[in-house]
Design a protein around this motif. Structure first.
Motif, mmCIF file in Angstrom:
data_model
loop_
_atom_site.group_PDB
_atom_site.id
_atom_site.type_symbol
_atom_site.label_atom_id
_atom_site.label_comp_id
_atom_site.label_asym_id
_atom_site.label_seq_id
_atom_site.Cartn_x
_atom_site.Cartn_y
_atom_site.Cartn_z
ATOM 1 N N UNK C 182 31.761 40.592 35.784
ATOM 2 C CA UNK C 182 32.718 39.781 35.037
ATOM 3 C C UNK C 182 34.135 40.325 35.229
ATOM 4 N N UNK C 186 37.388 38.743 37.145
ATOM 5 C CA UNK C 186 38.648 38.641 36.424
ATOM 6 C C UNK C 186 39.800 39.281 37.175
ATOM 7 N N UNK C 187 39.500 40.381 37.855
ATOM 8 C CA UNK C 187 40.557 41.084 38.580
ATOM 9 C C UNK C 187 41.203 40.188 39.629
ATOM 10 N N UNK C 189 41.959 37.202 39.264
ATOM 11 C CA UNK C 189 42.883 36.257 38.643
ATOM 12 C C UNK C 189 44.189 36.908 38.200
ATOM 13 N N UNK C 190 44.290 38.204 38.453
ATOM 14 C CA UNK C 190 45.559 38.846 38.147
ATOM 15 C C UNK C 190 46.540 38.470 39.254
ATOM 16 N N UNK C 213 47.538 45.261 35.251
ATOM 17 C CA UNK C 213 46.109 45.001 35.340
ATOM 18 C C UNK C 213 45.472 44.922 33.954
ATOM 19 N N UNK C 216 46.454 41.866 31.750
ATOM 20 C CA UNK C 216 45.909 40.629 32.289
ATOM 21 C C UNK C 216 44.386 40.558 32.119
ATOM 22 N N UNK C 219 41.604 39.467 28.058
ATOM 23 C CA UNK C 219 40.649 38.456 27.594
ATOM 24 C C UNK C 219 39.214 38.809 27.958
ATOM 25 N N UNK C 220 39.039 39.403 29.140
ATOM 26 C CA UNK C 220 37.683 39.731 29.556
ATOM 27 C C UNK C 220 37.208 41.048 28.956
ATOM 28 N N UNK C 222 38.020 41.843 26.031
ATOM 29 C CA UNK C 222 37.637 41.315 24.717
ATOM 30 C C UNK C 222 36.251 40.677 24.767
ATOM 31 N N UNK C 223 36.029 39.866 25.810
ATOM 32 C CA UNK C 223 34.721 39.219 25.954
ATOM 33 C C UNK C 223 33.612 40.259 26.050
ATOM 34 N N UNK C 226 33.103 42.033 22.620
ATOM 35 C CA UNK C 226 32.401 41.206 21.629
ATOM 36 C C UNK C 226 30.930 41.063 21.994
ATOM 37 N N UNK C 299 46.686 36.116 26.328
ATOM 38 C CA UNK C 299 46.210 34.918 27.025
ATOM 39 C C UNK C 299 47.348 34.264 27.769
ATOM 40 N N UNK C 300 47.147 34.060 29.037
ATOM 41 C CA UNK C 300 48.130 33.382 29.860
ATOM 42 C C UNK C 300 48.428 32.002 29.297
ATOM 43 N N UNK C 301 47.397 31.348 28.819
ATOM 44 C CA UNK C 301 47.520 29.940 28.452
ATOM 45 C C UNK C 301 47.853 29.742 26.981
#
Lengths: 300, 442, 303
Positions: C182, C186-187, C189-190, C213, C216, C219-220, C222-223, C226, C299-301
């Motif tokens: 995961x 994700x890396x 998408x940086x 790094x 960015x 979020x992951x 965090x995922x 959790x 979060x980027x978005x």
């Protein structure tokens, strides 16, 4: 923020600077050290698999020999042949492929839609419902096993592949939705904004912007879904009564009974069971590395 | 505003109703003809069986196949529908099926479940069926082979396995010593001789310990009681209202066992795992205890190629000599759909001579509950004399209504503490007795 | 970055809201059809005596009062589980991130390494369980052999109540392939442009890692955090297969005890009560994390 299509160096061919994730790999020594370290960790991680393959090639007395022997003597390749003849391997493989294929398709499709809703569309109930989604992972499935079975009994789905495949089309489970949502949230917003201003529908944005950007996470959840369905034991166990509907995970149990396990055949069958997933992973992993950088935004 | 409120209210009510519906859909299915697809084949009488998978060895699979062929040929009018589950997941499969409304006429049983199955009216007594049957009578069976609760018989074992010691005969012969079997014949095979044996044959080879005796199975209560009987006690009082684990005999026995661990005569748990090589069969311990089923393991592991197999009954203790009867029985539904085919299947499978000879191929000198069938042997090194010697000294382990919980929650922990030697045995057993008594009275 | 467009009223927002509901409908429908019923049923069972063999008998709060009042094992299994969670979650997160960084380096043959690092995750549990004995057994285990060669003390790893939980923490590291993949995805998408910009500014490796790094990747992270907590609280398989909770209950984790109640002691009602207590515990931890996330997850978005 602006996005450029990056030139990504793929192999080491000379002294060119490598820059991935902000790390720069320079020089022969650094690379050598990297390989050594990677291989060392690899060896530790692979110990169970090495032992598994070794056991799969031994005869019974050698499995129990002392001191433990790593190298089979002789190599009994025939164990593999025997193992797949002890239960209907290819029939179970077919069943496993059907269940895994349908469930994976359902999960990837529906989870990506649902995650899109949670990540890129705003609505008042969003946070609450997302909390509910997360909470479904917090209750140990042991206590919902019985009522879930009863539910599928009432639906008349026992002894069919439906209980193992249909729920996958309803989001496929909180884990996948949550994972995709996290990925979608990292995507820049500029492109969808632009597309919306161009009058694109949200479905088009999902299909033409979000999905192409998300090859890596989609590949990841594909692998995860395949794996969890491929190795699922409890589902096929309780929903399939007919022997010809069993899957490979159930077939592996064939080599064990109350007191007695045929380790060599079990390991041979386990190795065979593992290979398709391994191949899939190897094939899928080029997508893991395909973030926005490689995809770029062609055709816009 | 009002419109919004009412919509919200509607949503809430709909949600509640939906949840209620969903909940109702999950309520256990009432047991009324949930299996009536069988009625399609009206001519045949059908019995529903819940059984385990014939797994493990080829012999087992073959025997199962042969038995089905035998039965189908003998009873062309009966149809048997079997649902099967592998050992792993057997309970999950059975419980979900029952909750889903499945009714089975015959269920493969497990002694720890018996009280619960009776309490919940899943299974019923066999006594009336035995009385009504013209071919057999209750006296045809060994008493210890019946799974009996409060005077009623719920299971007639299809296989009985007695427990015995297996020792490395080659090693004893090399040492020029008297074999345990000879000692047994001379009346010298007692608990002291057992301990001396373990001590004698504990050694070291290239820095690796060779253990005199492998005690691991003693942790199993059903094996432990065999020792306890020999020492003149057991784990519960007569009516299961109190634990007697802290009495003098149990304390003395635990101390006797503990010295095996303290003195290194037996491998500590964790020094190997069940799948791993410290065992009798690879010569790393000189003796062990196991049921007759152990013959299969011995053959699988190739032990007969390494040394000669010696067999002897358990030794005589202060109160006598015992072996525990390991019973594998089927249970019979309290409300069978079709009694005739179900009882025919039960009888044939559990104690017909045909079934006995078919299943004898699995090995292990086992025999069914019916007296006229003798223990069967498969391998030439099997000692039929020992099998015959064990038969009269068999006894059945008495099961308290909460045996499974007791073993998993209290017994195992106390045993581990004894092995680890963290506290004096008196203290461990005192606490065990106290908690066990509280459990059976809760 | 997108414009801040919070609380945009009007038909567009309403359309977006309805679209949102439509997109999540498959999940919501599935939840209402397949999930909520069984969950509600288990709440109901938690107030009953239910052996599954016959109907459930109403007990009221008895299961819960027994659980909080008299069940010594409830406390013990909670202790075992917290012990495991506290050690295992951060360790796995850290190790997985490290492995992902390693595997993201573009060198020849890295594809093979990625596959091999993931292999333990694919391996059936029963197959890997066999091997733990080989590694950790007291008399001939590889770990002890290595320790002995180094002149260090050896242990009976699987039968020492003081260290069995640690052994499980170590074994857990074999499963980091999942989280690592995961992170690895994700890396990618940086956005590279960030690094390039930083490179022009003269930021060194650590600075780029720390300030580009990691943020960015939050979020992951965090995922995985959790999910790590949710999953680790429900740790079961290893203890079920390898130690069955022993020795002396040192690896009797919460869900293993719950399983024993459900399928060994036929006390599904009590097991359900245990499950809902765990549900609340995990919920509390997750809510805390969701709250804290606002402080450190980028979060980027976000808009």
């Amino acid at each position: 923020m602006t996005q450029t299509r990056a030139e990504v160096p793929l192999t080491i061919t000379g002294g060119r600077k490598r820059s991935v994730a902000g790390l720069t790999m320079n020089g022969l020594l650094v690379r050598l050290a990297l390989y050594l370290f990677l291989s060392f960790v690899c060896l530790i991680l692979l110990f169970p698999n090495i032992w598994m393959i070794s056991t799969s090639l031994k005869d019974s007395p050698q499995i129990f020999a002392y001191p433990p022997e790593l190298i089979p003597a002789p190599f009994l390749w025939s164990n593999y042949l025997v193992a797949i003849q002890k239960f209907p391997f290819f029939l179970y493989l077919r069943n496993t492929l059907i269940v895994t294929g349908l469930a994976t398709f359902g999960t990837v499709l529906s989870a990506s839609l649902v995650a899109f809703g949670f990540a890129r569309r705003r609505f008042p109930e969003r946070e609450v419902l997302f909390g509910v989604l997360l909470s479904t992972m917090m209750l140990p499935s042991i206590v919902t096993l019985i009522p879930t079975f009863v539910l599928f009994t009432r639906l008349g789905w026992v002894n069919t592949f439906l209980p193992l495949t249909v729920p996958a089309f309803f989001g496929g489970g909180a884990f996948y939705i949550f994972l995709l949502r996290q990925f979608y949230l990292t995507l820049p917003y500029d492109y969808d904004e632009a597309a919306y201003i161009d009058g694109a529908s949200s479905l088009r944005v999902w299909w033409e912007i979000i999905l192409p950007f998300s090859k890596a996470p989609l590949a990841v959840i594909t692998v995860f879904t395949v794996l969890s369905n491929w190795n699922d034991f409890m589902g096929p166990l309780i929903y399939m009564n007919k022997p010809h509907m069993r899957t490979l995970a159930l077939g592996l149990q064939f080599f064990r009974d109350q007191r007695y396990t045929q380790w060599n055949y079990l390991m041979a069958a386990s190795t065979l069971t593992l290979i398709p997933v391994l191949i899939l992973f190897f094939a899928a992993q080029r997508y893991f590395m395909e973030g926005i950088l490689l995809t770029g935004l062609s055709g816009r | 505003m009002t419109k919004r409120l009412s919509r919200r209210e509607f949503m809430r009510n709909a949600g509640l109703a939906g949840t209620g519906l969903a909940l109702a859909a999950c309520a256990p299915v009432a047991q009324d003809g949930a299996m009536d697809d069988g009625s399609m084949m009206a001519e045949k009488q059908t019995a529903y069986i819940f059984d385990y998978d014939p797994t493990g060895t080829d012999a087992w699979v073959e025997a199962d196949q042969l038995f089905i062929e035998y039965f189908t040929e003998k009873y062309p009018d009966y149809e048997i529908i079997r649902e099967q589950a592998p050992w792993a997941g057997f309970t999950e499969k059975l419980l979900t099926s029952i909750a889903g409304g499945s009714e089975y006429d015959v269920i493969y049983g497990y002694w720890q479940w018996l009280p619960l199955f009776i309490e919940n009216n899943v299974i019923g007594p066999l006594d009336d069926l035995i009385d009504a049957d013209t071919e057999i009578s209750a006296d045809d069976f060994f008493d210890y082979a019946k799974e009996t609760i409060e005077g009623e018989t719920y299971g007639l074992a299809w296989f009985i396995s007695g427990w015995l010691h297996w020792y490395n005969l080659s090693a004893v012969n090399e040492a020029g010593a008297t074999t345990p079997k000879e000692m047994n014949e001379n009346g010298d095979w007692d608990y002291d001789a057992w301990y001396q044996f373990a001590k004698e044959y504990t050694s070291e080879q290239d820095g690796v310990p060779i253990y005199g005796y492998e005690m691991g199975s003693g942790r199993s209560v059903s094996v432990y009681v065999m020792l306890a009987w020999a020492w003149g006690t057991e784990q519960w009082n007569d009516d299961f209202s109190a634990s007697i684990m802290d009495n003098e005999e149990n304390v003395a026995l635990w101390k006797w066992i503990q010295q095996f661990y303290v003195e290194g005569l037996t491998p500590l748990p964790g020094s190997s795992t069940t799948e791993q090589p410290i065992s009798y069969t690879n010569g790393r311990s000189m003796a062990t205890m196991a049921g007759q089923w152990y013959t299969r393991t011995i053959v699988q592991d190739g032990a007969p190629d390494l040394f000669d197999i010696g067999m002897v009954p358990f030794p005589t203790g202060p109160s006598g000599q015992y072996s525990v009867a390991a019973l594998n029985s089927f249970y019979f539904s309290s409300s069978p759909g079709n009694v005739d085919p179900a009882w025919a299947w039960y009888k044939e499978r559990s104690f017909s001579e045909a079934a006995a000879s078919i299943y004898a191929k699995i090995g292990g000198g086992r025999f069914p509950s019916i007296k006229r069938v003798a223990p069967a042997t498969v391998y030439e090194w099997e000692d039929t004399e020992v099998y015959e010697a064990i038969r009269p000294i068999l006894r059945t382990y008495r099961t308290s209504p909460k045996e499974s919980e007791w073993i998993n929650t209290y017994w195992n922990v106390a045993w581990d503490e004894m092995v680890l030697g963290t506290r004096p045995v008196e203290e461990i057993l005192g606490q065990l007795a106290e908690e066990s008594t509280a459990l059976v009275n809760s | 970055m997108a414009l801040q467009t919070k609380h945009r009223p009007g038909p567009l927002a309403r359309k977006e809201a309805w679209e949102g509901r439509l997109y999540i409908l498959p999940w919501l429908a599935g939840f209402l059809i397949f999930t909520i019923g069984p969950m509600a049923a288990s709440i109901y069972f938690s107030f009953t005596k239910y052996s599954v063999l016959s109907g459930a008998d109403w007990l009221g709060l008895d299961n819960y009062t027994k659980l909080f009042g008299g069940d010594r094992l409830f406390g013990l299994t909670l202790y075992n589980t917290f012990y495991f969670v506290i050690l295992s979650v951060p360790l796995n997160l850290f190790a997985a991130f490290l492995v992902a960084l390693l595997l993201s380096v573009q060198v020849r043959g890295i594809n093979l390494y990625r596959t091999l690092y993931y292999l333990p995750v694919i391996t059936p549990a029963v197959a890997s369980a066999l091997t733990w004995g080989m590694l950790f057994s007291g008399d001939f285990g590889l770990v002890n052999a290595v320790l002995q060669a180094l002149g260090l003390p050896t242990f009976n790893w699987l039968f020492n109540p003081k260290i069995t939980k640690l052994v499980f923490v170590i074994m857990g590291l074999w499963g980091i392939g999942g989280s690592a993949i995961i992170f690895l995805a994700g890396l990618q998408n940086v956005p590279r442009v960030l690094y390039e910009a930083a490179g022009i500014d003269g930021a060194n490796l650590w600075h780029r890692f720390r300030h580009i790094t990691v943020p960015m990747m939050t979020p992951l992270i965090f995922f995985n955090l959790v999910l790590g907590i949710i999953g680790t609280f429900q740790v079961f398989t290893g203890a079920y297969i390898i130690t069955a909770g022993g020795p002396a209950n040192s690896t009797l984790f919460y869900v293993l005890y719950l399983y024993n109640n459900a399928f060994r002691f036929f006390k599904m009602g009590y097991a359900s009560a245990l499950a809902w207590v765990l549900f609340v515990i995990i919920l509390v931890f997750t809510v805390i994390q969701l709250r804290m996330a606002r402080l450190w997850v980028f979060y980027e978005a976000e808009r």
